[in-house]
Each structure stands twice: as C-alpha cells, then as structure tokens.
Design a protein around this motif. Sequence first.
Motif, PDB file in Angstrom:
ATOM      1  N   GLY A  67      52.867  41.826 -14.078  1.00  0.00           N
ATOM      2  CA  GLY A  67      52.712  42.466 -15.403  1.00  0.00           C
ATOM      3  C   GLY A  67      51.258  42.585 -15.959  1.00  0.00           C
ATOM      4  N   PRO A  68      51.079  42.849 -17.275  1.00  0.00           N
ATOM      5  CA  PRO A  68      49.721  42.751 -17.576  1.00  0.00           C
ATOM      6  C   PRO A  68      48.996  41.262 -17.953  1.00  0.00           C
ATOM      7  N   ASP A  69      47.821  41.168 -17.460  1.00  0.00           N
ATOM      8  CA  ASP A  69      47.384  39.928 -18.004  1.00  0.00           C
ATOM      9  C   ASP A  69      48.283  38.714 -17.067  1.00  0.00           C
ATOM     10  N   PRO A  70      48.138  38.721 -15.893  1.00  0.00           N
ATOM     11  CA  PRO A  70      48.933  37.564 -15.046  1.00  0.00           C
ATOM     12  C   PRO A  70      48.226  36.379 -15.033  1.00  0.00           C
ATOM     13  N   ARG A  71      48.831  35.175 -14.823  1.00  0.00           N
ATOM     14  CA  ARG A  71      48.295  34.145 -14.999  1.00  0.00           C
ATOM     15  C   ARG A  71      47.810  33.629 -13.511  1.00  0.00           C
TER      16      ARG A  71
ATOM     17  N   THR B 253      37.499  35.886  -6.131  1.00  0.00           N
ATOM     18  CA  THR B 253      37.433  35.969  -7.626  1.00  0.00           C
ATOM     19  C   THR B 253      36.974  37.505  -8.102  1.00  0.00           C
ATOM     20  N   GLY B 254      35.824  38.002  -7.437  1.00  0.00           N
ATOM     21  CA  GLY B 254      35.449  39.375  -7.890  1.00  0.00           C
ATOM     22  C   GLY B 254      36.494  40.388  -8.073  1.00  0.00           C
ATOM     23  N   ILE B 255      37.514  40.362  -6.813  1.00  0.00           N
ATOM     24  CA  ILE B 255      38.310  41.144  -6.783  1.00  0.00           C
ATOM     25  C   ILE B 255      39.314  41.129  -8.033  1.00  0.00           C
ATOM     26  N   VAL B 256      40.166  39.883  -8.101  1.00  0.00           N
ATOM     27  CA  VAL B 256      40.915  40.029  -9.241  1.00  0.00           C
ATOM     28  C   VAL B 256      40.269  40.117 -10.604  1.00  0.00           C
ATOM     29  N   HIS B 257      39.001  39.961 -10.776  1.00  0.00           N
ATOM     30  CA  HIS B 257      38.112  40.377 -11.977  1.00  0.00           C
ATOM     31  C   HIS B 257      38.233  41.758 -12.169  1.00  0.00           C
ATOM     32  N   ARG B 258      37.855  42.519 -11.102  1.00  0.00           N
ATOM     33  CA  ARG B 258      37.761  44.102 -11.033  1.00  0.00           C
ATOM     34  C   ARG B 258      39.387  44.629 -11.239  1.00  0.00           C
ATOM     35  N   MET B 259      40.512  43.872 -10.957  1.00  0.00           N
ATOM     36  CA  MET B 259      41.709  44.256 -11.160  1.00  0.00           C
ATOM     37  C   MET B 259      42.180  44.163 -12.681  1.00  0.00           C
ATOM     38  N   GLY B 260      41.293  43.431 -13.334  1.00  0.00           N
ATOM     39  CA  GLY B 260      41.440  43.092 -14.912  1.00  0.00           C
ATOM     40  C   GLY B 260      42.063  42.011 -14.982  1.00  0.00           C
ATOM     41  N   PHE B 261      42.276  41.045 -14.257  1.00  0.00           N
ATOM     42  CA  PHE B 261      42.947  39.826 -14.369  1.00  0.00           C
ATOM     43  C   PHE B 261      42.074  38.642 -15.418  1.00  0.00           C
ATOM     44  N   ARG B 262      42.417  38.495 -16.488  1.00  0.00           N
ATOM     45  CA  ARG B 262      41.526  37.603 -17.238  1.00  0.00           C
ATOM     46  C   ARG B 262      41.987  36.140 -17.364  1.00  0.00           C
ATOM     47  N   ASP B 263      43.353  35.893 -17.282  1.00  0.00           N
ATOM     48  CA  ASP B 263      43.813  34.453 -17.373  1.00  0.00           C
ATOM     49  C   ASP B 263      43.641  33.838 -15.960  1.00  0.00           C
ATOM     50  N   TYR B 264      42.493  33.317 -15.747  1.00  0.00           N
ATOM     51  CA  TYR B 264      42.346  33.140 -14.276  1.00  0.00           C
ATOM     52  C   TYR B 264      41.603  31.601 -14.205  1.00  0.00           C
ATOM     53  N   LEU B 265      41.941  30.719 -13.560  1.00  0.00           N
ATOM     54  CA  LEU B 265      41.389  29.656 -13.089  1.00  0.00           C
ATOM     55  C   LEU B 265      41.019  29.299 -11.884  1.00  0.00           C
ATOM     56  N   GLY B 266      39.889  29.075 -11.334  1.00  0.00           N
ATOM     57  CA  GLY B 266      39.335  29.077 -10.168  1.00  0.00           C
ATOM     58  C   GLY B 266      38.992  27.454  -9.696  1.00  0.00           C
ATOM     59  N   VAL B 267      39.397  26.843  -8.782  1.00  0.00           N
ATOM     60  CA  VAL B 267      38.837  25.613  -8.299  1.00  0.00           C
ATOM     61  C   VAL B 267      38.208  25.462  -6.895  1.00  0.00           C
ATOM     62  N   ASP B 268      37.071  24.879  -6.789  1.00  0.00           N
ATOM     63  CA  ASP B 268      36.607  24.447  -5.635  1.00  0.00           C
ATOM     64  C   ASP B 268      35.924  23.061  -5.391  1.00  0.00           C
TER      65      ASP B 268
ATOM     66  N   ASP C 271      29.822  40.502 -14.561  1.00  0.00           N
ATOM     67  CA  ASP C 271      29.891  40.794 -15.788  1.00  0.00           C
ATOM     68  C   ASP C 271      31.144  40.934 -16.457  1.00  0.00           C
ATOM     69  N   GLY C 272      31.129  40.009 -17.807  1.00  0.00           N
ATOM     70  CA  GLY C 272      32.443  40.117 -18.485  1.00  0.00           C
ATOM     71  C   GLY C 272      33.542  39.182 -18.002  1.00  0.00           C
ATOM     72  N   PHE C 273      32.994  38.464 -17.260  1.00  0.00           N
ATOM     73  CA  PHE C 273      34.030  37.459 -16.570  1.00  0.00           C
ATOM     74  C   PHE C 273      34.467  36.587 -17.709  1.00  0.00           C
ATOM     75  N   ARG C 274      35.900  36.277 -18.021  1.00  0.00           N
ATOM     76  CA  ARG C 274      36.352  35.438 -18.830  1.00  0.00           C
ATOM     77  C   ARG C 274      36.984  34.253 -18.228  1.00  0.00           C
ATOM     78  N   GLY C 275      37.260  34.116 -17.107  1.00  0.00           N
ATOM     79  CA  GLY C 275      38.058  33.012 -16.545  1.00  0.00           C
ATOM     80  C   GLY C 275      37.470  31.906 -16.574  1.00  0.00           C
ATOM     81  N   GLU C 276      37.831  30.912 -15.574  1.00  0.00           N
ATOM     82  CA  GLU C 276      37.053  29.604 -15.926  1.00  0.00           C
ATOM     83  C   GLU C 276      37.170  29.136 -14.270  1.00  0.00           C
ATOM     84  N   LEU C 277      35.779  28.677 -13.907  1.00  0.00           N
ATOM     85  CA  LEU C 277      35.504  28.094 -12.664  1.00  0.00           C
ATOM     86  C   LEU C 277      35.069  26.633 -12.858  1.00  0.00           C
ATOM     87  N   VAL C 278      35.802  25.618 -11.947  1.00  0.00           N
ATOM     88  CA  VAL C 278      35.414  24.327 -12.210  1.00  0.00           C
ATOM     89  C   VAL C 278      35.637  23.647 -10.717  1.00  0.00           C
TER      90      VAL C 278
END
Length: 243
Positions: free
Chosen positions: A89-93, A105-120, A134-141
Amino acid sequence: MKQFLRDFVVPPGILHLVSRFQDAREAARYSGSGDDYDAARYWKSHYRSSGPERIFSSANQGLDDEENRRQYESARRIFWSMVADFGLGPDPRVLEIGFGTGFYTGIVHRMGFRDYLGVDITDATIAGILARLDGFRGELVRRDAGQERIERPGCDLAYMVDVSQHIVNDDKLAFCLRENVVPNLKPGGYFIVTDELSARSKLFYEKTRTLDFYRDCMAGCEIFHQPISFRDKYVFSFRRVGA
C-alpha cells in the motif's frame, strides 16, 4: 581490463594463489574471535579506502566498472519487480539491514517509500548516501544486526541484499533473521534476501548458506518468490504468515 587479464593473460592458478594470499593477509589484519572477523572495522576501512561515494565499491572486483554497472542495473530491475509483486500500500514501513553504499536505499527512495529505517554495521557511507538522495526522509543508523536487537515492528517490507554472506558466523546470522527480521514483519509482511544457496566458506568475510538454513530461521514465514538468478547469487523472498 580486469576481466581480460583474468580470462586471457594471468593463469587461473596464479590468480587463485594471489587471491588466497590476499585473503589470508586481510584475515589476519581483521581477525576476530572464533570463526568470525572484525566486521565493523573491516567494512569501515573498506568503504573509506574505496570511497564511500562509489556506489559500486562493494561490487565484484574481478569485473570492470561497465560490467558491474550492467549487473547492478539487472539487479535493480529484479528488485523493483519483486517489490511490485508484493502489492504494498501507500507509504509502506521499510527496514533495510546492511544498506552499504545505499544502492537499494536509493531504489526504495525512488519508489516513494518514506517510512524507512536502514541499519549497517558502519556509518562510513551515511554522509555520501544522504548527499546523493535528494529529499530523503528516512533514517540511517549504525547497528550490528547480528548482535543488537532492532526495534522496528509492523514492517511491510524488510530486506538484506548482498549482506547475509558477510555475516560469517552462523549464530549471528540466525540471530539477525530470528530476532531482527521475523519479529519486525507484520503479518503479511515480506522479506527479500540473497545468497548463493550452498553451504561453504569463501573468503574470510564471506560464507554462504543453503535455502534450508533460511527456512529454519524464518519460522512463521513461507517462501513467496522462489530463488531467482541475481548477479553472482540468488534472490528470494519470504512472506510472514497471517492476515
């Protein structure tokens, strides 16, 4: 040029010996406890030496940049298609384990997914990823998903692409899957992962597993996509059983 040298100039046996020598030297430099290595220190050094802005810095070093680009473009299409099959659905977690240089990360960003957490396991690439997206609103930790619990319940999508083979300790990978993937997926949520699907150790920082290993660790989940050829390995997905 690397491909040409490998195929036509340098005998395969010499290449193998050089590779094994380099691997032994690096293994000693980044030695850890037991059958493990100091992954945090290794990957921090790797990204800093290759340049964290290079999105293909974790690519196949035996191929030239153009071939790696072709492989990554094929991987992008396959990954995008798999996610589309989920009908999210819209704005998946979203949870990404092992964002590396941020290619997926860039792929899901271009797909419009904003409720994103990335860990490394290292934060060495975060600044470069944020500068590119540009316009990335997720979180990288920075988190070690093989040893630390990640609280991200209710995920529609989780994925670890080109990551699991670098968690060489079986207990750590099992912990990652059982404690940080399955519990964070909501019923009906999906998980994408890659592997060669053969149980063997390669370099000191690479170990592959069978499909049964993943099935055993993904209790309460079922295979959704059967393994698909994906660069030098396979990609497949699970769906958490439920409504």
